[in-house]
Design a protein around this motif. Structure first.
Motif, PDB file in Angstrom:
ATOM      1  N   PRO A 458      62.371  38.892  38.132  1.00  0.00           N
ATOM      2  CA  PRO A 458      61.592  39.250  39.334  1.00  0.00           C
ATOM      3  C   PRO A 458      61.215  40.719  39.444  1.00  0.00           C
ATOM      4  O   PRO A 458      60.586  41.106  40.429  1.00  0.00           O
ATOM      5  CB  PRO A 458      62.515  38.836  40.490  1.00  0.00           C
ATOM      6  CG  PRO A 458      63.875  38.801  39.921  1.00  0.00           C
ATOM      7  CD  PRO A 458      63.729  38.409  38.488  1.00  0.00           C
ATOM      8  N   PHE A 459      61.577  41.537  38.457  1.00  0.00           N
ATOM      9  CA  PHE A 459      61.274  42.974  38.529  1.00  0.00           C
ATOM     10  C   PHE A 459      60.171  43.361  37.550  1.00  0.00           C
ATOM     11  O   PHE A 459      59.959  44.542  37.273  1.00  0.00           O
ATOM     12  CB  PHE A 459      62.549  43.774  38.269  1.00  0.00           C
ATOM     13  CG  PHE A 459      63.741  43.251  39.014  1.00  0.00           C
ATOM     14  CD1 PHE A 459      63.771  43.268  40.401  1.00  0.00           C
ATOM     15  CD2 PHE A 459      64.820  42.696  38.337  1.00  0.00           C
ATOM     16  CE1 PHE A 459      64.863  42.749  41.101  1.00  0.00           C
ATOM     17  CE2 PHE A 459      65.913  42.185  39.030  1.00  0.00           C
ATOM     18  CZ  PHE A 459      65.935  42.210  40.413  1.00  0.00           C
ATOM     19  N   THR A 460      59.462  42.357  37.006  1.00  0.00           N
ATOM     20  CA  THR A 460      58.407  42.598  36.018  1.00  0.00           C
ATOM     21  C   THR A 460      57.090  42.950  36.713  1.00  0.00           C
ATOM     22  O   THR A 460      56.639  42.243  37.618  1.00  0.00           O
ATOM     23  CB  THR A 460      58.213  41.348  35.141  1.00  0.00           C
ATOM     24  OG1 THR A 460      59.450  41.039  34.495  1.00  0.00           O
ATOM     25  CG2 THR A 460      57.140  41.577  34.101  1.00  0.00           C
ATOM     26  N   HIS A 461      56.478  43.998  36.253  1.00  0.00           N
ATOM     27  CA  HIS A 461      55.235  44.503  36.839  1.00  0.00           C
ATOM     28  C   HIS A 461      54.087  43.535  36.534  1.00  0.00           C
ATOM     29  O   HIS A 461      53.840  43.171  35.381  1.00  0.00           O
ATOM     30  CB  HIS A 461      54.944  45.877  36.243  1.00  0.00           C
ATOM     31  CG  HIS A 461      53.779  46.612  36.849  1.00  0.00           C
ATOM     32  ND1 HIS A 461      53.219  46.276  38.062  1.00  0.00           N
ATOM     33  CD2 HIS A 461      53.071  47.687  36.395  1.00  0.00           C
ATOM     34  CE1 HIS A 461      52.221  47.097  38.324  1.00  0.00           C
ATOM     35  NE2 HIS A 461      52.109  47.962  37.316  1.00  0.00           N
ATOM     36  N   VAL A 462      53.382  43.134  37.586  1.00  0.00           N
ATOM     37  CA  VAL A 462      52.207  42.276  37.431  1.00  0.00           C
ATOM     38  C   VAL A 462      51.052  43.115  36.880  1.00  0.00           C
ATOM     39  O   VAL A 462      50.892  44.283  37.240  1.00  0.00           O
ATOM     40  CB  VAL A 462      51.823  41.640  38.784  1.00  0.00           C
ATOM     41  CG1 VAL A 462      50.560  40.801  38.662  1.00  0.00           C
ATOM     42  CG2 VAL A 462      52.976  40.785  39.307  1.00  0.00           C
ATOM     43  N   ALA A 463      50.258  42.515  35.994  1.00  0.00           N
ATOM     44  CA  ALA A 463      49.123  43.234  35.414  1.00  0.00           C
ATOM     45  C   ALA A 463      48.225  43.787  36.511  1.00  0.00           C
ATOM     46  O   ALA A 463      47.955  43.111  37.511  1.00  0.00           O
ATOM     47  CB  ALA A 463      48.335  42.303  34.498  1.00  0.00           C
ATOM     48  N   GLU A 464      47.749  45.005  36.321  1.00  0.00           N
ATOM     49  CA  GLU A 464      46.984  45.707  37.366  1.00  0.00           C
ATOM     50  C   GLU A 464      45.803  44.876  37.858  1.00  0.00           C
ATOM     51  O   GLU A 464      45.533  44.817  39.053  1.00  0.00           O
ATOM     52  CB  GLU A 464      46.486  47.050  36.817  1.00  0.00           C
ATOM     53  CG  GLU A 464      47.567  48.082  36.565  1.00  0.00           C
ATOM     54  CD  GLU A 464      48.182  48.627  37.841  1.00  0.00           C
ATOM     55  OE1 GLU A 464      47.533  48.523  38.914  1.00  0.00           O
ATOM     56  OE2 GLU A 464      49.306  49.159  37.775  1.00  0.00           O
ATOM     57  N   GLN A 465      45.107  44.211  36.934  1.00  0.00           N
ATOM     58  CA  GLN A 465      43.912  43.464  37.330  1.00  0.00           C
ATOM     59  C   GLN A 465      44.242  42.215  38.137  1.00  0.00           C
ATOM     60  O   GLN A 465      43.341  41.593  38.723  1.00  0.00           O
ATOM     61  CB  GLN A 465      43.090  43.079  36.094  1.00  0.00           C
ATOM     62  CG  GLN A 465      43.732  42.040  35.196  1.00  0.00           C
ATOM     63  CD  GLN A 465      44.631  42.642  34.129  1.00  0.00           C
ATOM     64  OE1 GLN A 465      45.021  43.803  34.224  1.00  0.00           O
ATOM     65  NE2 GLN A 465      44.950  41.859  33.110  1.00  0.00           N
ATOM     66  N   ASP A 466      45.541  41.839  38.178  1.00  0.00           N
ATOM     67  CA  ASP A 466      45.933  40.620  38.882  1.00  0.00           C
ATOM     68  C   ASP A 466      46.745  40.873  40.142  1.00  0.00           C
ATOM     69  O   ASP A 466      47.203  39.918  40.783  1.00  0.00           O
ATOM     70  CB  ASP A 466      46.745  39.713  37.935  1.00  0.00           C
ATOM     71  CG  ASP A 466      45.936  39.216  36.762  1.00  0.00           C
ATOM     72  OD1 ASP A 466      44.712  39.053  36.924  1.00  0.00           O
ATOM     73  OD2 ASP A 466      46.516  38.986  35.685  1.00  0.00           O
ATOM     74  N   LEU A 467      46.926  42.125  40.514  1.00  0.00           N
ATOM     75  CA  LEU A 467      47.770  42.441  41.668  1.00  0.00           C
ATOM     76  C   LEU A 467      47.259  41.800  42.954  1.00  0.00           C
ATOM     77  O   LEU A 467      48.051  41.410  43.818  1.00  0.00           O
ATOM     78  CB  LEU A 467      47.882  43.961  41.843  1.00  0.00           C
ATOM     79  CG  LEU A 467      48.789  44.690  40.847  1.00  0.00           C
ATOM     80  CD1 LEU A 467      48.652  46.198  41.012  1.00  0.00           C
ATOM     81  CD2 LEU A 467      50.238  44.260  41.034  1.00  0.00           C
ATOM     82  N   ASP A 468      45.931  41.673  43.077  1.00  0.00           N
ATOM     83  CA  ASP A 468      45.387  41.107  44.311  1.00  0.00           C
ATOM     84  C   ASP A 468      45.486  39.586  44.349  1.00  0.00           C
ATOM     85  O   ASP A 468      45.096  38.955  45.341  1.00  0.00           O
ATOM     86  CB  ASP A 468      43.933  41.541  44.496  1.00  0.00           C
ATOM     87  CG  ASP A 468      43.032  41.067  43.352  1.00  0.00           C
ATOM     88  OD1 ASP A 468      43.581  40.611  42.321  1.00  0.00           O
ATOM     89  OD2 ASP A 468      41.801  41.154  43.488  1.00  0.00           O
ATOM     90  N   LYS A 469      46.049  38.962  43.295  1.00  0.00           N
ATOM     91  CA  LYS A 469      46.146  37.499  43.250  1.00  0.00           C
ATOM     92  C   LYS A 469      47.581  36.993  43.393  1.00  0.00           C
ATOM     93  O   LYS A 469      47.824  35.796  43.218  1.00  0.00           O
ATOM     94  CB  LYS A 469      45.539  36.977  41.941  1.00  0.00           C
ATOM     95  CG  LYS A 469      44.052  37.287  41.776  1.00  0.00           C
ATOM     96  CD  LYS A 469      43.459  36.587  40.567  1.00  0.00           C
ATOM     97  CE  LYS A 469      43.997  37.148  39.276  1.00  0.00           C
ATOM     98  NZ  LYS A 469      43.318  36.579  38.079  1.00  0.00           N
ATOM     99  N   ILE A 470      48.528  37.895  43.676  1.00  0.00           N
ATOM    100  CA  ILE A 470      49.931  37.474  43.751  1.00  0.00           C
ATOM    101  C   ILE A 470      50.114  36.353  44.766  1.00  0.00           C
ATOM    102  O   ILE A 470      50.793  35.360  44.499  1.00  0.00           O
ATOM    103  CB  ILE A 470      50.839  38.681  44.085  1.00  0.00           C
ATOM    104  CG1 ILE A 470      50.866  39.665  42.916  1.00  0.00           C
ATOM    105  CG2 ILE A 470      52.264  38.208  44.414  1.00  0.00           C
ATOM    106  CD1 ILE A 470      51.665  40.919  43.190  1.00  0.00           C
TER     107      ILE A 470
END
Length: 592
Positions: A458-470
Motif C-alpha cells: 500500500p505504500f507504492t507510488h501510483v504513476a503520475e499520469q494515473d493519480l487522478d484515477k485512483i
C-alpha cells in the motif's frame, strides 16, 4: 588451496591444502574420521574437515601402541587430531580425484578428541536420505561437502553485496523485529506483549515502514540483511522466516534504483562465476502476462502463450465461443515433441490445469506420422483450423494445449502447463537469464468482495499520469513498481514509494479504511510524510532464493543452515512446541 589462516587453532594445516610441494613438512591436522581401512597392519584413515580430505597412514612402527589401538578402533565421524610428516604417495597410489591425492601423512601421533555414535546417514554427497531425516540431524547434514559449499557461497555473495553497497555510500542499519501489524499480503506472526495485556507485536514481513522512516530521517542510502517473517503455506522456495537484502534510497526515480541494483548484483554474482550483462532487459507487466502468463517469466525457453480468441470466437466449439463472447480469452501453447504422447498421458495434464482454476483442458496432437488427433478438431472449419495451425506454427510432432476462461485463469493454467511441459520434455534452458518486469498495475480487486488491494504493497507510488484515477478507475492505474526475475523466479521486487501524505490517504481510503483507522494504524507514517520526507524508493532481493538458483538446487532449504519443513516445523529442535500454562498466564492468554 584454502586461504584459511592456521592460527588460533590446534592444527597447522587444513585437510584440503597439502600438496606435493609440502613433502617432508611436519604437520598437525584435525578433523573427522571419514573412512578407515586396515591393509595388513597399516591403517589408512581419510581425515575430513570443511576444506577437504587428507589420507593418514598409521604404521605401528611409527606410533605408540596406544595410538595404534585408537586408530584400529576408529568409527566414522570420530573427531581426531593427528601429528605426522607429509610424504609423497607412490605413483600407483596417487588419487587424481582428490586435491591432496599426491600426498599422505605418516602419523607419529593420533589422539581421539571425541567418539561418535554411528551417524544415521553417510556424510557425503549424493545421499538419498529423505529431507526430514537430514533436517533432524542437520548438524551432520552440514558436514557434507555440498551443504558446506552452499553455505560458503551464501557467505561470499552476502560479503560481496555488502562490499558493493558500502562503497556506494550506503549505511547498514538494523530495524526492529518486534513491530506493529500492517497489511503486507500475508498473515503475520504475532507475539503477545506481557507488559501490555491483550496487545501483540507482529514479526515484520519486511522492514517496509522502518526503511521509509529512515529516509524521512535523512539517511538517504540504507541497506540491511534483514530477517522477514510470513505465516503462509510453504513450498520449495518459501520459508516462514527468510532473509532479504533490503535497500532504500532517497532523491531517486525508478531508473536510479534499478541501475543501482544491477550494478550491485553484477559485482555480487561475479563471486559465483556469473558475468551479468547490464542493463538488463525490461518487459512491461502486460507483455509478460500475454506472452508467458505470469509476472515472473522464465525466458530461457520458448513455448510462449498465443491468444487465439479471434480465431475461434465464431467456431462451433461452444466452450471456446462462449468464453470469447462473455469477455474471456482463449489461449494456447505449442509443446513441440509431445505430439506422439498417448491420449492418457495428455489427459493427465488436465489435473495441472484444474489445480490452477481450469474447468477442463482441450488439446490437439499432431503426430510425427502426420495424424491430427483430438476430440475438438471436428468443431473447426477448414479456415479456422488453418489459421490456428498458422498462428501456432504447427509441425509434425507438436501438441497444442488450450485454456479458455477469464484472463487471469487462462494465463495461470497455461503458465503452469508451460513450466511442467518444459521439464517433462527435457528442454535445455541454458544459462541463467535475468530481466526486469515493470509497469505493474497499482491495484487489484477481489472478485467475491469487490474490495481493492495493492498489487505490491500500500505504500507504492501510483504513476503520475494515473493519480487522478485512483478513485474513479483504480484498476487502470499503473505504479512505479519493478520486479527482477531470474530463471522464472521473482528474485526481488521494489518500488518508488509514496512520499506525499495526501496520496497515501487516498490509497488507504480506496482499500476501505476510514480516516480514523488510517490515523490509528498508519499515523506515524503519515506524520513522517508531512515533515519533509524526500522522494524515495528501494528494492528487496531474496537471498535464500538467489543462493538456491546459484547453487543449482531446487529448494531453499538446501541453502539455509537450519530451515523449517513444509509444515513449518523443525525436526531437530522440535519447534514449534507447547509452552506451560504459567507462560500463557504471564501474557494473559488461554488456549481454546
Amino acid at each position: 588451496m584454502s586461504d584459511f589462516k592456521n592460527e588460533y587453532c590446534m592444527h597447522t594445516h587444513t585437510c584440503g591444502e597439502l600438496r606435493a610441494s609440502d613433502n617432508g613438512v611436519s604437520v598437525t591436522l584435525c578433523g573427522w574420521a571419514w573412512h578407515t581401512r586396515d591393509h595388513g597392519g597399516l591403517i589408512f584413515v581419510d581425515l575430513r574437515d570443511r576444506f577437504g580430505y587428507t589420507q593418514i597412514v598409521v604404521d605401528p612402527d611409527c606410533v605408540s601402541a596406544e595410538d595404534f589401538s585408537a586408530a584400529e578402533h576408529l568409527s566414522r565421524e570420530d573427531v581426531i587430531t593427528v601429528k605426522g610428516k607429509v610424504r609423497l604417495r607412490g605413483e600407483d597410489a596417487v588419487n587424481p580425484d582428490m586435491e591432496t591425492g599426491e600426498i599422505e601423512v605418516l602419523a607419529s601421533e593420533l589422539k581421539v578428541l571425541n567418539k561418535s555414535q554411528t551417524p544415521p546417514f553417510s556424510i557425503e554427497d549424493g545421499i538419498e536420505t529423505d529431507e526430514t531425516t537430514r533436517m533432524k540431524w542437520r548438524y551432520l547434514d552440514i558436514r557434507r561437502p555440498e551443504m558446506f559449499k552452499h553455505l560458503k557461497l551464501r557467505h561470499e555473495v552476502v560479503t560481496a553485496l555488502r562490499g558493493a553497497l558500502n562503497k556506494r555510500a550506503f549505511i547498514e542499519v538494523e530495524t526492529p523485529i518486534l513491530a506493529n501489524s500492517t497489511p503486507e499480503g500475508a498473515r503475520d506472526y504475532i507475539v503477545p506483549s506481557r507488559p501490555n495485556p491483550g496487545t501483540f507485536y507482529a514479526l515484520p514481513q519486511s522492514p517496509q515502514q522502518f526503511k521509509q522512516m529512515l529516509m524521512a530521517g535523512g539517511i538517504e542510502r540504507y541497506y540491511q540483511i534483514a530477517k522477514c517473517f510470513r505465516d503462509e503455506d510453504l513450498r520449495a522456495d518459501r520459508q516462514p522466516e527468510f532473509t532479504q537484502l533490503d535497500v532504500e534510497m532517497s532523491f531517486v526515480d525508478q531508473n536510479d534504483v534499478m541501475t543501482m541494483a544491477e550494478d550491485v548484483l553484477k559485482e555480487a554474482l561475479s563471486v559465483a562465476g556469473i558475468e551479468l550483462e547490464t542493463p538488463l532487459p525490461r518487459m512491461p507487466y502486460d507483455e509478460a502476462m500475454a506472452r508467458f502468463g505470469c509476472d515472473r517469466p522464465d525466458v530461457r525457453f520458448g513455448m510462449e502463450l498465443h491468444d487465439i480468441t479471434d480465431i475461434v470466437k465464431d467456431s462451433n466449439f461452444k466452450v471456446f465461443a462462449s468464453v470469447a463472447k462473455s469477455g474471456g480469452i482463449v489461449k494456447a501453447i505449442n509443446c513441440k515433441g509431445a505430439g506422439d504422447w498417448s491420449r492418457g498421458d495428455v489427459e493427465k495434464l488436465a489435473d495441472i490445469a484444474a489445480d490452477n482454476g481450469a474447468k477442463g483442458m482441450a488439446w490437439i496432437a499432431f503426430t510425427t506420422s502426420g495424424e491430427e488427433k483430438s476430440p475438438i478438431i471436428k468443431f473447426f472449419n477448414d479456415e479456422e483450423f488453418a489459421s490456428l495451425k498458422r498462428e501456432m506454427e504447427v509441425e509434425p510432432g507438436d501438441l497444442l494445449l488450450f485454456a479458455a476462461d477469464k484472463p487471469a485463469v487462462a494465463n495461470a493454467v497455461l503458465s503452469a502447463l508451460r513450466l511442467h511441459m518444459a521439464d517433462r520434455l527435457g528442454i535445455d534452458k541454458g544459462e541463467h537469464k535475468f530481466l526486469w518486469v515493470v509497469d505493474f498495475p497499482a491495484f487489484k480487486q477481489d472478485e467475491e468482495t469487490g474490495k481493492y488491494a495493492a498489487e505490491h504493497h500500500p505504500f507504492t507510488h501510483v504513476a503520475e499520469q494515473d493519480l487522478d484515477k485512483i478513485e474513479s478507475d483504480p484498476l487502470s492505474c499503473k505504479s512505479y513498481a519493478y520486479d527482477i526475475v531470474m530463471d522464472g523466479f521473482e528474485l526481488g521486487g521494489g518500488s518508488i514509494r509514496i512520499h506525499n501524505s495526501e496520496e497515501q490517504r487516498r490509497v488507504l481510503r480506496l482499500f476501505g479504511l476510514t480516516d480514523e483507522e488510517i490515523d490509528e494504524r498508519f499515523g506515524h507514517m503519515l506524520r513522517a510524510l508531512e515533515h519533509g520526507c524526500p522522494p524515495h524508493g528501494g528494492i528487496a532481493l531474496g537471498l535464500d532464493r538467489l543462493i538456491m538458483l546459484l547453487s543449482g538446487t531446487d529448494s531453499i532449504r538446501d541453502v539455509i543452515a537450519f530451515p523449517k519443513t513444509s509444515s513449518a516445523s523443525d525436526p531437530m529442535t522440535g519447534a514449534p512446541n507447547e509452552v506451560s500454562s504459567r507462560q500463557l498466564k504471564e501474557v494473559s492468554l488461554k488456549l481454546a
